[in-house]
Write a protein that holds these residues in place. Structure first.
Motif, PDB file in Angstrom:
ATOM      1  N   TYR A  85      21.633  55.427  26.768  1.00  0.00           N
ATOM      2  CA  TYR A  85      22.962  55.336  26.971  1.00  0.00           C
ATOM      3  C   TYR A  85      23.866  55.347  25.755  1.00  0.00           C
ATOM      4  CZ  TYR A  85      21.843  54.316  32.065  1.00  0.00           C
ATOM      5  OH  TYR A  85      21.506  54.525  33.185  1.00  0.00           O
ATOM      6  N   ARG A  86      25.152  55.609  25.974  1.00  0.00           N
ATOM      7  CA  ARG A  86      25.998  55.837  24.407  1.00  0.00           C
ATOM      8  C   ARG A  86      25.955  54.409  23.738  1.00  0.00           C
ATOM      9  NH1 ARG A  86      31.458  58.072  25.991  1.00  0.00           N
ATOM     10  NH2 ARG A  86      31.086  57.186  27.935  1.00  0.00           N
ATOM     11  N   ASN A  87      26.015  53.407  24.724  1.00  0.00           N
ATOM     12  CA  ASN A  87      26.142  51.867  24.115  1.00  0.00           C
ATOM     13  C   ASN A  87      24.999  51.147  23.906  1.00  0.00           C
ATOM     14  OD1 ASN A  87      25.505  51.645  26.832  1.00  0.00           O
ATOM     15  ND2 ASN A  87      27.075  50.367  27.242  1.00  0.00           N
ATOM     16  N   SER A  88      23.801  51.976  24.031  1.00  0.00           N
ATOM     17  CA  SER A  88      22.489  51.109  23.761  1.00  0.00           C
ATOM     18  C   SER A  88      22.313  50.850  22.341  1.00  0.00           C
ATOM     19  CB  SER A  88      21.435  52.193  24.017  1.00  0.00           C
ATOM     20  OG  SER A  88      20.223  51.813  23.581  1.00  0.00           O
ATOM     21  N   PRO A  89      21.743  49.625  22.191  1.00  0.00           N
ATOM     22  CA  PRO A  89      21.684  49.020  20.419  1.00  0.00           C
ATOM     23  C   PRO A  89      20.553  49.942  19.961  1.00  0.00           C
ATOM     24  CG  PRO A  89      20.721  47.610  22.399  1.00  0.00           C
ATOM     25  CD  PRO A  89      21.448  48.653  22.975  1.00  0.00           C
ATOM     26  N   THR A  90      19.527  50.417  20.470  1.00  0.00           N
ATOM     27  CA  THR A  90      18.432  51.334  19.940  1.00  0.00           C
ATOM     28  C   THR A  90      18.781  52.809  19.878  1.00  0.00           C
ATOM     29  OG1 THR A  90      17.332  51.148  22.189  1.00  0.00           O
ATOM     30  CG2 THR A  90      16.806  49.678  20.646  1.00  0.00           C
ATOM     31  N   LYS A  91      18.312  53.288  18.839  1.00  0.00           N
ATOM     32  CA  LYS A  91      18.462  54.994  19.063  1.00  0.00           C
ATOM     33  C   LYS A  91      17.242  55.567  18.801  1.00  0.00           C
ATOM     34  CE  LYS A  91      23.088  54.370  16.342  1.00  0.00           C
ATOM     35  NZ  LYS A  91      23.645  54.750  14.966  1.00  0.00           N
ATOM     36  N   VAL A  92      17.295  56.665  19.694  1.00  0.00           N
ATOM     37  CA  VAL A  92      16.197  57.649  19.859  1.00  0.00           C
ATOM     38  C   VAL A  92      16.293  58.753  19.292  1.00  0.00           C
ATOM     39  CG1 VAL A  92      14.407  58.811  21.331  1.00  0.00           C
ATOM     40  CG2 VAL A  92      15.144  56.234  21.878  1.00  0.00           C
ATOM     41  N   HIS A  93      15.636  59.207  18.162  1.00  0.00           N
ATOM     42  CA  HIS A  93      15.619  60.260  17.392  1.00  0.00           C
ATOM     43  C   HIS A  93      14.731  61.454  17.970  1.00  0.00           C
ATOM     44  CE1 HIS A  93      18.419  58.665  14.199  1.00  0.00           C
ATOM     45  NE2 HIS A  93      17.752  57.546  14.492  1.00  0.00           N
ATOM     46  N   PHE A  94      15.232  62.710  17.719  1.00  0.00           N
ATOM     47  CA  PHE A  94      14.278  63.875  18.396  1.00  0.00           C
ATOM     48  C   PHE A  94      13.060  64.135  17.154  1.00  0.00           C
ATOM     49  CE2 PHE A  94      13.060  68.190  18.561  1.00  0.00           C
ATOM     50  CZ  PHE A  94      12.502  68.443  19.611  1.00  0.00           C
ATOM     51  N   LYS A  95      12.114  64.035  17.591  1.00  0.00           N
ATOM     52  CA  LYS A  95      10.894  64.628  16.526  1.00  0.00           C
ATOM     53  C   LYS A  95      10.207  65.728  17.158  1.00  0.00           C
ATOM     54  CE  LYS A  95       7.650  61.915  16.188  1.00  0.00           C
ATOM     55  NZ  LYS A  95       6.847  60.729  16.075  1.00  0.00           N
ATOM     56  N   GLU A  96       9.476  66.561  16.160  1.00  0.00           N
ATOM     57  CA  GLU A  96       8.692  67.403  16.447  1.00  0.00           C
ATOM     58  C   GLU A  96       7.804  67.131  17.684  1.00  0.00           C
ATOM     59  OE1 GLU A  96       9.025  70.623  15.484  1.00  0.00           O
ATOM     60  OE2 GLU A  96      10.811  69.830  14.532  1.00  0.00           O
ATOM     61  N   ASN A  97       7.823  67.908  18.900  1.00  0.00           N
ATOM     62  CA  ASN A  97       6.914  67.906  19.723  1.00  0.00           C
ATOM     63  C   ASN A  97       6.994  66.702  20.773  1.00  0.00           C
ATOM     64  OD1 ASN A  97       5.049  70.126  19.042  1.00  0.00           O
ATOM     65  ND2 ASN A  97       4.368  68.825  17.441  1.00  0.00           N
ATOM     66  N   LEU A  98       8.176  65.977  20.611  1.00  0.00           N
ATOM     67  CA  LEU A  98       8.616  64.896  21.421  1.00  0.00           C
ATOM     68  C   LEU A  98       8.446  65.212  22.773  1.00  0.00           C
ATOM     69  CD1 LEU A  98      10.080  62.018  21.527  1.00  0.00           C
ATOM     70  CD2 LEU A  98      12.397  63.171  21.587  1.00  0.00           C
ATOM     71  N   LEU A  99       9.165  66.391  23.202  1.00  0.00           N
ATOM     72  CA  LEU A  99       8.944  66.777  24.618  1.00  0.00           C
ATOM     73  C   LEU A  99       7.549  67.483  25.181  1.00  0.00           C
ATOM     74  CD1 LEU A  99      12.527  67.740  24.741  1.00  0.00           C
ATOM     75  CD2 LEU A  99      11.826  65.697  25.326  1.00  0.00           C
ATOM     76  N   GLU A 100       6.704  67.421  24.447  1.00  0.00           N
ATOM     77  CA  GLU A 100       5.517  68.288  24.683  1.00  0.00           C
ATOM     78  C   GLU A 100       4.741  67.785  26.095  1.00  0.00           C
ATOM     79  OE1 GLU A 100       2.661  67.517  21.299  1.00  0.00           O
ATOM     80  OE2 GLU A 100       2.202  65.600  22.305  1.00  0.00           O
TER      81      GLU A 100
END
Length: 691
Positions: free
Chosen positions: A123-138
């Motif tokens: 969510y936009r107001n989430s305190p944690t941030k998730v970054h896309f990394k290689e093969n994240l969606l494998e």
């Protein structure tokens, strides 16, 4: 609530939705009596781990209609194969993973899941941030998923982003910081693609152009997106294109850059500028066109919609278009809904501009600056059901305008300048309309609107909300009162007598003013002297009408030049030729105007300030009109201010239609002046002479 098993809902066989959010549930065990649910909402519980055995009872169950919402649960791990052979309509995992590594492991763990829609991200107001990394969606490679929504990810590179999306038919990016896509080849059956609230500055057409099966493309709410650099013509199956709420400036739309062969819906609303210069020649199947809240050109100036035969929806709201041609909507034979709020129409086209829209059901003309409605304006709109004329400047709603609207059901004339409705209009509105909005008009609550007020009271009994915003503006003692509360006691006999007497008195006053105050002295003179036209001898060539303050010019310039020249002209001036002991009026009329072939009027600021000068000029005009014997020659001695002319309307009007002489002290100009004046004095006695 610690467990779903605690719920006693087995005796509700028709239950379709269960909201168990924000409880204390820590295990994802779904009892069999909940298998028929369509929505199970378990968001914001205490589920941190999903065990394989918790979902065993789902593997052979028919849960293809179940939407499982697990958002805002802090999931740290999922047993491998926990969702194998499970079938769901939707799995919502938004805000469940605090780190990209946990997301990657979890997506791998749900391998074997069959799901129609999958939502992942933050969510936009989430305190944690998730970054896309290689093969994240494998992990997507092990899923059977058709529609994927990714939200709130921080994405820098997309080199491996599309690796496991060959079978996905719908992909949505929402609220990502993505500003560009990597150049990569995509083998995909994707039919829907959406990019919303991102940081892109250019449309990723090198990616989109690879999606050969794409039918729906939405690129919206990207405020840094300002232009379309590439053509989308390769997307020959595209049916729906939404480019709204960006900041696009497009100089020429739409034949070269927008595919039109299969396009049915086009949305350019809320952009900076859309130039319409190609007449939509390649969009024969277009059904809806939305240009609202964008600056556009050519609309209303040229018949640019001529080829859109199948268009059913057109929105030009807040485009500030100005319609000046009768054929503004030519070609739109199948148009059902037309919205043009905050546009303007040239008054001379209103009677015919809608004449070919015979299929129209809804017409929205809010805030179009309309002051009146021609009788023929809606004459061809036989199928119109909804008409919005609110926030215009209408002072009346004639029944003749509404007579042809046989199918009309909803009418909105809120916030106009209407003081009341005529009896004929009331009869038309009472026949078939389901809803009428008459609110916020300056209504007159006097006896002249008695029948209208009675009609409002009757409707208010049936529908109390109808008259909540119908208030009196006049008379003053009823201002602010609701129309439904006004109960007048009107005696129409007395009203008619009063009105008739008022008209008679006004008429008599006008007669007195016109014939007595202005011309009565003529009548007295005629009676006193027994005036006869044949007995009057023309002694002078001209009677000089001038201010006493301009007498010096008369003595030193006018008289020496005309009376001492060759030929010689005899002038009548009041200080020399008026007889002593007589009334001033008699001298002006008998010794001046009646005995002179012309009236020589010397205009100056002094003349404008003199009441006698004004009187003599009006008298000369009157005598010329009555007997056609006195020519009038105007001479402008000095410039006259506009504000002075306003106080002498007759002179202002006369000056605007007649040629006059202008005095100039320059010797060469003087010579021309005297030559023209002499010529005028020697002309015919009975008509004004062109100078």
């Amino acid at each position: 609530l610690a467990s779903l098993s605690e719920l006693q809902v087995g005796h509700f066989p028709s239950l379709q939705e269960l909201n168990a959010a924000k409880n204390c549930i820590d295990l994802l065990h779904i009892p069999s009596f909940l298998f028929k649910l369509h929505v199970l909402d378990l968001r914001a519980n205490r589920i941190t781990k999903i065990n394989k055995e918790d979902l065993d009872n789902l593997r052979d169950a028919n849960t293809s209609s179940l939407s499982l919402i697990l958002s805002h649960n802090s999931i740290n791990s999922i047993d491998a194969g926990a969702f194998r052979f499970v079938t769901l309509q939707l799995l919502h995992l938004r805000g469940c993973f605090s780190h990209e590594d946990i997301m990657k492991a979890s997506l791998n763990a749900i391998s074997g899941l069959r799901v129609q829609k999958l939502l992942i991200g933050q969510y936009r107001n989430s305190p944690t941030k998730v970054h896309f990394k290689e093969n994240l969606l494998e992990g997507l490679c092990g899923l059977e998923v058709e529609e994927l929504t990714i939200t709130g990810l921080y994405i820098r590179s997309t080199n491996t982003f599309f690796d496991c999306m060959e079978n996905i038919t719908s992909l949505r990016f929402i609220h990502t910081n993505l500003y560009q896509f990597s150049h990569e080849s995509i083998a995909s059956n994707m039919q829907k693609f959406e990019l919303k609230n991102s940081a892109i500055v250019k449309t990723p057409f090198y990616i989109i152009s690879e999606l050969k099966h794409l039918k729906e493309l939405r690129i919206t709410n990207n405020k840094r997106l300002t232009n379309i650099d590439y053509s989308l013509q390769t997307l020959d199956k595209l049916e729906f294109l939404d480019l709204s709420n960006n900041n696009i400036m497009m100089r020429s739309c739409c034949d070269e850059s927008i595919p039109g062969k299969s396009l049915k819906h086009l949305n350019f609303s809320y952009n900076s500028y859309i130039g319409l210069r190609s007449f939509f020649l390649n969009m024969p199947h277009l059904l809806s066109l939305d240009l609202s809240h964008s600056k556009v050109d050519s609309v209303g100036q040229f018949p640019i919609f001529m080829t859109l035969y199948n268009l059913t929806y057109l929105d030009l709201s807040y485009t500030s278009c100005h319609f000046v041609i009768h054929c503004s909507f030519c070609g739109l034979f199948n148009l059902v809904e037309l919205r043009v709020p905050h546009t303007t129409f040239a008054p001379d086209i209103l009677a015919s501009v809608f004449q070919n829209l015979s299929s129209l059901r809804l017409l929205d003309m809010e805030s179009c600056g309309l002051e009146s409605l021609p009788n023929e304006m809606f004459g061809h709109l036989k199928r119109l059901q909804v008409l919005n004329l609110s926030k215009n400047k209408l002072m009346e709603l004639p029944a003749s305008v509404l007579l042809s609207l046989f199918a009309l059901q909803h009418l909105n004339i809120r916030s106009n300048n209407i003081q009341g409705l005529s009896n004929d209009t009331i009869q038309v509105l009472s026949k078939s309309l389901e809803k009428v909005d008459l609110s916020d008009n300056p209504y007159d609550c006097s006896c002249t609107q008695e029948q209208f007020l009675t009609w409002v009271r009757e409707l208010s009994i049936k529908n109390p909300n109808f008259s909540n915003h119908l208030e009196c503006k006049t008379p003053e003692h009823l201002q602010g009162s609701l129309l439904r509360d006004v109960n007048l006691k009107c005696s129409w006999t007395l009203i008619y007598i009063t009105m008739l007497l008022s008209v008679v008195i006004v008429f008599l006053l006008l007669l007195v003013y016109h014939f007595y105050l202005k011309n009565s002295f003529l009548y007295l003179c005629f009676c006193h002297r027994g005036y006869k036209k044949s007995a009057t001898e023309k002694t002078y060539d001209a009677f000089v009408i001038h201010s006493s303050l301009d007498e010096e010019w008369v003595r030193e310039e006018l008289l020496p030049e005309l009376e001492g020249g060759d030929p010689s002209f005899q002038l009548c001036v009041h200080y020399r030729n008026f007889e002593a002991g007589k009334l001033i009026l008699e001298n002006i009329f008998y010794n001046g105007i009646c005995c002179s072939r012309n009236a020589l009027v010397l205009l100056s600021p002094n003349f404008m300030e003199s009441k006698w000068c004004s009187f003599e000029f009006r008298l000369a005009l009157f005598w010329r009109f009555l007997e056609d014997e006195c020519g009038i020659i105007l001479i402008l001695l000095e410039p006259i201010r506009e504000d002075q002319l306003k106080h002498m309307y007759v002179l202002k009007k006369y000056l605007s239609s007649k040629t006059y002489l202008k005095w100039d002290k320059n010797d060469k100009e003087k010579e021309v002046f005297w030559k023209r004046l002499r010529k005028a004095l020697t002309q015919s006695r009975k008509v004004d002479v062109p100078l």
